[in-house]
Design a protein around this motif. Sequence first.
Motif, PDB file in Angstrom:
ATOM      1  N   GLU A 167       7.737  -9.879  42.855  1.00  0.00           N
ATOM      2  CA  GLU A 167       6.945 -10.788  42.653  1.00  0.00           C
ATOM      3  C   GLU A 167       6.597 -10.930  44.612  1.00  0.00           C
ATOM      4  OE1 GLU A 167       5.575 -15.742  42.371  1.00  0.00           O
ATOM      5  OE2 GLU A 167       7.203 -14.266  41.780  1.00  0.00           O
ATOM      6  N   ASP A 168       4.699 -10.668  44.904  1.00  0.00           N
ATOM      7  CA  ASP A 168       4.433 -10.620  45.846  1.00  0.00           C
ATOM      8  C   ASP A 168       4.036 -12.119  46.283  1.00  0.00           C
ATOM      9  OD1 ASP A 168       3.731 -10.875  48.747  1.00  0.00           O
ATOM     10  OD2 ASP A 168       2.630  -8.804  48.235  1.00  0.00           O
ATOM     11  N   PRO A 169       4.237 -13.486  47.241  1.00  0.00           N
ATOM     12  CA  PRO A 169       3.605 -14.523  48.033  1.00  0.00           C
ATOM     13  C   PRO A 169       2.787 -14.536  47.332  1.00  0.00           C
ATOM     14  CG  PRO A 169       5.822 -14.406  48.086  1.00  0.00           C
ATOM     15  CD  PRO A 169       5.815 -13.088  47.821  1.00  0.00           C
ATOM     16  N   GLU A 170       2.235 -13.589  48.445  1.00  0.00           N
ATOM     17  CA  GLU A 170       0.889 -13.296  49.182  1.00  0.00           C
ATOM     18  C   GLU A 170      -0.582 -12.875  48.533  1.00  0.00           C
ATOM     19  OE1 GLU A 170       0.215 -10.888  53.061  1.00  0.00           O
ATOM     20  OE2 GLU A 170       1.280  -9.843  52.261  1.00  0.00           O
ATOM     21  N   MET A 171       0.186 -12.361  46.649  1.00  0.00           N
ATOM     22  CA  MET A 171      -0.865 -12.609  45.957  1.00  0.00           C
ATOM     23  C   MET A 171      -0.653 -13.318  45.069  1.00  0.00           C
ATOM     24  SD  MET A 171      -1.909  -9.479  46.953  1.00  0.00           S
ATOM     25  CE  MET A 171      -2.749  -8.317  47.938  1.00  0.00           C
ATOM     26  N   GLY A 172      -1.243 -14.488  45.194  1.00  0.00           N
ATOM     27  CA  GLY A 172      -1.119 -16.081  44.663  1.00  0.00           C
ATOM     28  C   GLY A 172      -2.078 -15.691  43.205  1.00  0.00           C
ATOM     29  N   LEU A 173      -2.831 -14.750  43.160  1.00  0.00           N
ATOM     30  CA  LEU A 173      -3.558 -14.945  41.878  1.00  0.00           C
ATOM     31  C   LEU A 173      -3.492 -13.519  40.659  1.00  0.00           C
ATOM     32  CD1 LEU A 173      -7.647 -14.749  43.552  1.00  0.00           C
ATOM     33  CD2 LEU A 173      -6.626 -16.320  42.318  1.00  0.00           C
ATOM     34  N   VAL A 174      -2.482 -12.526  41.252  1.00  0.00           N
ATOM     35  CA  VAL A 174      -1.491 -11.910  40.143  1.00  0.00           C
ATOM     36  C   VAL A 174      -0.589 -12.614  39.640  1.00  0.00           C
ATOM     37  CG1 VAL A 174      -0.125  -9.625  40.235  1.00  0.00           C
ATOM     38  CG2 VAL A 174      -2.471  -9.794  41.441  1.00  0.00           C
ATOM     39  N   THR A 175      -0.006 -12.607  38.382  1.00  0.00           N
ATOM     40  CA  THR A 175       0.401 -13.620  37.691  1.00  0.00           C
ATOM     41  C   THR A 175       1.098 -12.501  36.848  1.00  0.00           C
ATOM     42  OG1 THR A 175      -1.323 -14.534  36.068  1.00  0.00           O
ATOM     43  CG2 THR A 175      -1.035 -15.879  37.087  1.00  0.00           C
ATOM     44  N   HIS A 176       0.470 -11.753  36.805  1.00  0.00           N
ATOM     45  CA  HIS A 176       1.707 -10.855  35.383  1.00  0.00           C
ATOM     46  C   HIS A 176       2.489  -8.984  36.966  1.00  0.00           C
ATOM     47  CE1 HIS A 176       1.930  -6.680  33.086  1.00  0.00           C
ATOM     48  NE2 HIS A 176       3.179  -7.218  33.431  1.00  0.00           N
TER      49      HIS A 176
END
Length: 777
Positions: free
Chosen positions: A464-473
């Motif tokens: 998981e990359d916390p920078e990508m808050g819209l990526v849920t998968h």
Amino acid sequence: MKRLGCWLAVASMACLASAWAQTNRGPSIGYVYPAGGRQGTVSRVVVGGQFLQGAHGAHISGDGVRASVIEYVRALDNNELRDVRTFLRELVRRRWSAKAVSAANAKPPDEPPLPDHPWLRDMDQKSVRELDRLRTSLFDPKKQPNAQIAEQVQIEVTIDPGAAPGDRELRLLTPDGLTSPVVFQVGTLPEVREEDFLAPENPRTPVVDLPTVLNGQIMPGETDRFDLRARKGRQLVIRLQARHLVPYLADAVPGWFQAVLALYDAAGNEVAYGDDYRFDPDPVLLFDVPEDGVYTLEVRDAIYRGRDDFVYRIAVGELPFVTRMFPLGGRVGERTEASIAGWNLPTGTLSLDTQAGGGAFRLVKAGPDASPCNDVMYAVDTLPETAEAEPNGSAAGAQTVTVPVVINGRIAQPGDVDIFRFAGRAGEEIVAEVLARRLDSPLDSVLRLADETGRILATNDDTEDPEMGLVTHPADSYLRVELPEDGAYSIHLSDTQLHGGDAYAYRLRLGPPRPDFALRVTPSSINVSAGRSATFTVHAVRKDGFDGDIDIALKGAPEGFTLGAVRIPTDKDSASARLTAPRGAKRQVFRLELEGRAEIDGTAVVRPGVPAEDMMQAFLWRHLVPQQELMVAVTGPRPVPAVWRPLVQGIELADAAPVQIPLGGTAEVAVKAPRVLADQRRSALEAVQFHLIAAARGVTLEGAIVAPEGLILTLKADANTALAGDSAHIIVEATIDLEGNATGGESMTRPQRVPLGVLPAIAYEIVRPSTTAEATP
């Protein structure tokens, strides 16, 4: 992302969502409808949220768009709802009773009068479908109540003809300051609202000519239908945006409006269907029109839920849409041409902007700037780049590369494996990182590191990359491994589901670690009174093992605004910050910038603070969703009665040493408040409420009692979520609830929570119970 057992835990998580909502005490927006408008138009828009009473202005990011508040729409009370129910029942009786046909528009003298309310005006002139929708909105037992979207404000939005198309951020300005932002789009196509089909002058659903944008809201059990005129041979793109507009719902599973699209021909045959687009929950239909005719588009929720924040926009027409691009980026300063494919594209190649000074992730549009084509994300890096060379699917045929390097490649067919060989030394750290899902590639990567004998040393599927808050998968892989000996090593990259194709592109970074960090600042709307302080949080996303201190500083703030010393210490991922407004600061709204500074390998590194919202998904998961602007509203001094004004002044901690909180137990903190020793002041202090506004995981404020010399605060470290060894600071805010009038004399329907200030920061450490006195149960 694997979420085993999440469905069984939903009911038990409801209380967590409620607790989270209670900490969000400021004004907030849950939705805007319609969520956009066309260039050169003026339209009325409804904003739904909480604590919106007294809203008197609106702020929309970017140039060319303005908004003004028309009126606040309060919720109807129970007595009013009863009168509305009676009125609707009587109205239906008058309209449809055979004995009263001639008096269909006559109002019985004993019918209760309706309150002056935007929902209830011109009731006699509303169509049957309009009345039915109103009845559903007010009385449908399936409609899930939610205080966070119970209030409404009607605004008028003016969009200049030359306003740049795309996403904007809309905030309302209230007596308590700015709300959280919500997406509002500027479009170039004609716009249609579903209520346009409900008016009495439209007894039948009209046929919509293309291209157009369809706007609607889904209520419980509702299916919206639109008749579209399409021509043979056209490549029809039907692109819905719903989750894009409202990214996360705290109290709904799966955490957003999961829209479903279905297209039917004139005979009622389903010719296209979609409930997502690859891994994106917002569906896209790509349809070759076989015959001229009228096609019916249906929109609903996947499990027939619905409420006011189930808002959607659907762009329909022969629109450009990119389905794949290669490569997915380039090296800084080097000219990069990418090939693209898709529907209705004016070109097959794109020039990527790789100039220095931009971000690592960038967007490019395949069509003209004014077209509604989807944006395509790509990455820019400073490392040398090379292209994957097939065949490289076996150990014997592995492609040899020199690290550090970025490899642009594709998993070109199902079951494909790309193998890259490189030389390594004992004790050397190597990082292998895939960029694919974060660049909208459907690839679900898996990485394996093998030694010269083929023995697997490490493997990773998802990180998981916390920078990508819209990526849920999160489906991009990451490895950081210390090599055991000198020799040749190989990285194996494949799709975990054995899928593949031209769209399954990736960028593979291979080389030594590059310690770095990124910052997220929450919330993105900061409200502060003149002469007071406001607290917010700065989150650090640490990369490739960086664990150093990060100092936070203001950048270009107005004169007099200060930021207390803020440092995210080693091994911590966040810190609380306090922005202080000067005394006498005028009411204003301005954009703020922050930056973080750290020393990495002897070099000073500066990174911007990216505004974000800390959003909850489906009762449990949290995401830092990036926003466009970090905004500050100065609200001016609050009218606080004199007896409360000095309560927080002069307060100090009885002991400055960190308080030790036993894991699973509690600890007390004494706060000295010499100015409240008099009985009158002590009585006033008992009316004050205390709230944690900054704390590390698992720490809660269990109580605050008035003591002879001030206060006794009780802190608790939850046995399930706190971690022994954690140490940080907490900030406690003091507030009171006052009855009174809003700005301009408007009567209040709820007490106003007024901040008195914050207590000195309390240092603490979570320890195991055996190292302290027996934990308090």
